[in-house]
Design a protein around this motif. Structure first.
Motif, PDB file in Angstrom:
ATOM      1  N   TYR A 116       0.843  -1.204   0.000  1.00 55.35           N
ATOM      2  CA  TYR A 116       0.000   0.000   0.000  1.00 55.35           C
ATOM      3  C   TYR A 116       0.877   1.252   0.000  1.00 55.35           C
ATOM      4  CZ  TYR A 116      -3.389   3.517   1.448  1.00 55.35           C
ATOM      5  OH  TYR A 116      -4.168   4.646   1.501  1.00 55.35           O
ATOM      6  N   LEU A 117       1.876   1.268   0.863  1.00 60.09           N
ATOM      7  CA  LEU A 117       2.769   2.424   0.947  1.00 60.09           C
ATOM      8  C   LEU A 117       3.543   2.625  -0.357  1.00 60.09           C
ATOM      9  CD1 LEU A 117       4.119   1.924   4.570  1.00 60.09           C
ATOM     10  CD2 LEU A 117       2.568   3.738   3.791  1.00 60.09           C
ATOM     11  N   LEU A 118       4.037   1.543  -0.933  1.00 62.98           N
ATOM     12  CA  LEU A 118       4.775   1.642  -2.195  1.00 62.98           C
ATOM     13  C   LEU A 118       3.871   2.105  -3.334  1.00 62.98           C
ATOM     14  CD1 LEU A 118       7.040  -1.526  -1.936  1.00 62.98           C
ATOM     15  CD2 LEU A 118       7.762   0.875  -1.825  1.00 62.98           C
ATOM     16  N   ASP A 119       2.634   1.605  -3.362  1.00 61.59           N
ATOM     17  CA  ASP A 119       1.687   2.044  -4.389  1.00 61.59           C
ATOM     18  C   ASP A 119       1.380   3.529  -4.242  1.00 61.59           C
ATOM     19  OD1 ASP A 119       1.593  -0.517  -5.415  1.00 61.59           O
ATOM     20  OD2 ASP A 119      -0.386  -0.991  -4.580  1.00 61.59           O
ATOM     21  N   ALA A 120       1.198   3.994  -3.006  1.00 61.98           N
ATOM     22  CA  ALA A 120       0.926   5.411  -2.766  1.00 61.98           C
ATOM     23  C   ALA A 120       2.112   6.255  -3.214  1.00 61.98           C
ATOM     24  CB  ALA A 120       0.618   5.657  -1.282  1.00 61.98           C
ATOM     25  N   GLU A 121       3.305   5.797  -2.918  1.00 62.54           N
ATOM     26  CA  GLU A 121       4.516   6.535  -3.310  1.00 62.54           C
ATOM     27  C   GLU A 121       4.655   6.556  -4.832  1.00 62.54           C
ATOM     28  OE1 GLU A 121       8.430   7.691  -4.267  1.00 62.54           O
ATOM     29  OE2 GLU A 121       7.701   5.674  -4.650  1.00 62.54           O
ATOM     30  N   ALA A 122       4.383   5.431  -5.467  1.00 63.10           N
ATOM     31  CA  ALA A 122       4.544   5.330  -6.922  1.00 63.10           C
ATOM     32  C   ALA A 122       3.435   6.052  -7.687  1.00 63.10           C
ATOM     33  CB  ALA A 122       4.585   3.859  -7.340  1.00 63.10           C
ATOM     34  N   SER A 123       2.329   6.351  -7.034  1.00 60.76           N
ATOM     35  CA  SER A 123       1.197   6.975  -7.726  1.00 60.76           C
ATOM     36  C   SER A 123       1.520   8.378  -8.236  1.00 60.76           C
ATOM     37  CB  SER A 123      -0.015   7.051  -6.791  1.00 60.76           C
ATOM     38  OG  SER A 123       0.163   8.077  -5.817  1.00 60.76           O
ATOM     39  N   GLY A 124       2.508   9.023  -7.625  1.00 61.25           N
ATOM     40  CA  GLY A 124       2.849  10.383  -8.016  1.00 61.25           C
ATOM     41  C   GLY A 124       1.909  11.436  -7.446  1.00 61.25           C
ATOM     42  N   ARG A 125       0.930  11.025  -6.657  1.00 59.97           N
ATOM     43  CA  ARG A 125      -0.029  11.964  -6.065  1.00 59.97           C
ATOM     44  C   ARG A 125       0.569  12.727  -4.891  1.00 59.97           C
ATOM     45  NH1 ARG A 125      -5.391   9.445  -4.266  1.00 59.97           N
ATOM     46  NH2 ARG A 125      -5.734  11.639  -3.808  1.00 59.97           N
ATOM     47  N   TYR A 126       1.623  12.188  -4.300  1.00 66.21           N
ATOM     48  CA  TYR A 126       2.152  12.772  -3.069  1.00 66.21           C
ATOM     49  C   TYR A 126       3.634  13.086  -3.200  1.00 66.21           C
ATOM     50  CZ  TYR A 126      -2.127  10.487  -1.605  1.00 66.21           C
ATOM     51  OH  TYR A 126      -3.430  10.077  -1.530  1.00 66.21           O
ATOM     52  N   ASP A 127       4.029  14.191  -2.564  1.00 68.18           N
ATOM     53  CA  ASP A 127       5.443  14.526  -2.467  1.00 68.18           C
ATOM     54  C   ASP A 127       6.065  13.877  -1.237  1.00 68.18           C
ATOM     55  OD1 ASP A 127       5.303  16.370  -4.691  1.00 68.18           O
ATOM     56  OD2 ASP A 127       4.253  17.727  -3.328  1.00 68.18           O
ATOM     57  N   ARG A 128       5.237  13.687  -0.219  1.00 66.40           N
ATOM     58  CA  ARG A 128       5.693  13.089   1.034  1.00 66.40           C
ATOM     59  C   ARG A 128       4.625  12.137   1.556  1.00 66.40           C
ATOM     60  NH1 ARG A 128       9.675  15.453  -0.277  1.00 66.40           N
ATOM     61  NH2 ARG A 128      10.955  16.876   0.928  1.00 66.40           N
ATOM     62  N   ILE A 129       5.076  11.067   2.168  1.00 67.80           N
ATOM     63  CA  ILE A 129       4.199  10.169   2.910  1.00 67.80           C
ATOM     64  C   ILE A 129       4.743  10.129   4.327  1.00 67.80           C
ATOM     65  CG2 ILE A 129       3.355   7.812   3.180  1.00 67.80           C
ATOM     66  CD1 ILE A 129       3.638   7.541   0.098  1.00 67.80           C
ATOM     67  N   VAL A 130       3.881  10.412   5.288  1.00 68.22           N
ATOM     68  CA  VAL A 130       4.255  10.336   6.693  1.00 68.22           C
ATOM     69  C   VAL A 130       3.517   9.138   7.264  1.00 68.22           C
ATOM     70  CG1 VAL A 130       4.246  11.491   8.931  1.00 68.22           C
ATOM     71  CG2 VAL A 130       4.606  12.831   6.838  1.00 68.22           C
ATOM     72  N   TRP A 131       4.285   8.214   7.834  1.00 69.11           N
ATOM     73  CA  TRP A 131       3.737   6.950   8.314  1.00 69.11           C
ATOM     74  C   TRP A 131       3.786   6.911   9.833  1.00 69.11           C
ATOM     75  CZ3 TRP A 131       6.756   1.808   7.327  1.00 69.11           C
ATOM     76  CH2 TRP A 131       6.076   0.743   7.917  1.00 69.11           C
ATOM     77  N   ASP A 132       2.627   6.944  10.447  1.00 70.66           N
ATOM     78  CA  ASP A 132       2.464   6.794  11.892  1.00 70.66           C
ATOM     79  C   ASP A 132       2.325   5.299  12.153  1.00 70.66           C
ATOM     80  OD1 ASP A 132       1.699   7.059  14.604  1.00 70.66           O
ATOM     81  OD2 ASP A 132      -0.407   7.310  14.055  1.00 70.66           O
TER      82      ASP A 132
END
Length: 147
Positions: A116-132
Motif C-alpha cells: 500500500y505504501l509503495l503504491d501510494a509513493e509510486a502513484s505520483g499523487r504525493y510529495d511526502r508520505i508520513v507513516w504513523d
C-alpha cells in the motif's frame, strides 16, 4: 523527490501527534502529503475527525488514512483473494474458507501494508508520505517482512 517518513516508537509516546504535526508542516510548505496511520489505537481520528479507511483531505495539501488490520486484510482479499483461491482450487480440493485461514499467515498483513505504501509513493499523487506506525514490536515485524 518522494519521501516516506516513518514515525516509530513505543506505544503512548506521541507518535501520532508527531506524525500529524510533521504532515501538517510538510503540507503547509506546499507539499502534497499522505499521512498513513497503522497504529491499532486509532488515535488519528482524535486529531483529524472523520479519518477512516480511505484517504481523504483533512487540511489543504494533506490527506490522511487509518489502516487497521481489518482494513488491510479486507483490501488484500479484494485485490488478491480471488486469484489466490483459483490457484489453490486448481491444486487442492478447497473452498473459499481457505482465504480466512490464509489471512492468518505470518507476514501477509505486513507485506500488503508495505505494498500500500509503495503504491501510494509510486502513484505520483504525493510529495511526502508520513507513516504513523504501530508500536515498536509491530513495526519491527513489518520492517523484517520487507527484508
Amino acid at each position: 523527490m518522494h519521501t516516506v517518513r516513518l514515525v516509530a516508537g513505543k506505544g503512548g509516546v506521541g507518535k501520532t501527534t508527531v506524525a500529524s504535526a510533521l504532515a501538517l508542516w510538510e503540507a503547509r510548505r506546499g507539499r502534497r502529503v499522505l499521512l498513513v496511520s497503522t497504529d491499532p489505537t486509532g488515535a488519528l481520528g482524535q486529531i483529524f475527525p472523520g479519518v477512516g479507511d480511505e484517504a481523504r483531505e483533512v487540511a489543504p495539501g494533506l490527506e490522511a488514512v487509518e489502516l487497521t488490520r481489518r482494513v488491510v486484510l479486507a483490501r488484500w482479499r479484494e485485490r488478491f483473494g480471488e486469484e489466490v483461491y483459483r490457484v489453490l482450487r486448481s491444486l487442492l480440493p478447497v473452498e473459499r474458507e481457505i482465504l480466512d485461514y490464509l489471512e492468518g499467515v505470518p507476514g501477509l498483513e505486513e507485506e500488503f501494508l508495505l505494498s500500500y505504501l509503495l503504491d501510494a509513493e509510486a502513484s505520483g499523487r504525493y510529495d511526502r508520505i508520513v507513516w504513523d506506525s504501530a508500536p515498536t514490536a509491530g513495526t519491527l515485524a513489518l520492517l523484517e517482512a520487507q527484508a
